[in-house]
Structure formats: C-alpha cells, structure tokens
Write a protein that holds these residues in place. Structure first.
Motif, PDB file in Angstrom:
ATOM      1  N   THR A  17      44.639  33.776  40.417  1.00  0.00           N
ATOM      2  CA  THR A  17      43.251  33.359  40.235  1.00  0.00           C
ATOM      3  C   THR A  17      42.685  33.990  38.965  1.00  0.00           C
ATOM      4  O   THR A  17      42.899  35.170  38.704  1.00  0.00           O
ATOM      5  CB  THR A  17      42.411  33.781  41.451  1.00  0.00           C
ATOM      6  N   GLY A  77      48.146  36.606  42.203  1.00  0.00           N
ATOM      7  CA  GLY A  77      48.918  35.485  42.733  1.00  0.00           C
ATOM      8  C   GLY A  77      49.445  35.701  44.126  1.00  0.00           C
ATOM      9  O   GLY A  77      50.141  34.862  44.672  1.00  0.00           O
ATOM     10  N   VAL A 111      43.644  30.308  43.022  1.00  0.00           N
ATOM     11  CA  VAL A 111      44.591  30.409  44.138  1.00  0.00           C
ATOM     12  C   VAL A 111      43.764  30.910  45.315  1.00  0.00           C
ATOM     13  O   VAL A 111      43.355  32.075  45.338  1.00  0.00           O
ATOM     14  CB  VAL A 111      45.754  31.388  43.830  1.00  0.00           C
TER      15      VAL A 111
END
Length: 79
Positions: free
Chosen positions: A48, A73, A65
């Motif tokens: 993200t 991640g 994400v």
C-alpha cells in the motif's frame, strides 16, 4: 483494478510479487513501481502506498492492498 477516477490500483492480494503485479498490466509505455520515497521497486512484495508509473500515463496511480497499513505488502499484527 485500475480506478481512473481516483487514480488507484485496488484488488492487489497481499504478498503479490512486484514482477507478477507489473506483468498483469498491458501498456504501450514503460511501467515501473516506486515506493513513497520515489525509489524504483524491482523485487519483493507490492505494498500500500507504492505508485504505479508509466510513460503513457499523465499521473501515477496509488496502489492499495486492503489490510496492509504498514505498506510492506503483508497483512500481520503490525497492521
């Protein structure tokens, strides 16, 4: 999924490899993923806050994400 109105990429699974992520796009330009500091990311997981850039896009798209608050991640206790 590219959201052109919000300039975001969503639907990215946790622990998605950078190479797999970039391979999922069709582009006539050069694609690259950069971190919050503007450094190109070529390995590891997509997180993200990373930005998808392309020579054929005017502005970069922010990667999201879901569940990944720390931007690594992964979804773990740190999030």
């Amino acid at each position: 999924m590219l959201d052109t109105a919000r300039q975001t990429v969503t639907g990215v699974s946790p622990e998605t490899a950078v190479s797999d992520f970039l391979a999922g796009f069709e582009s006539t330009g050069t694609l690259r993923l950069v971190d919050a500091g503007g450094q190109e990311v070529t390995s590891g997981s997509v997180g993200t806050g990373m930005m998808l850039e392309s020579t054929d896009m005017e502005e970069p798209y922010t990667v999201i994400v879901y569940g990944d608050v720390t931007g690594d991640g992964l979804i773990n206790i740190a999030d």
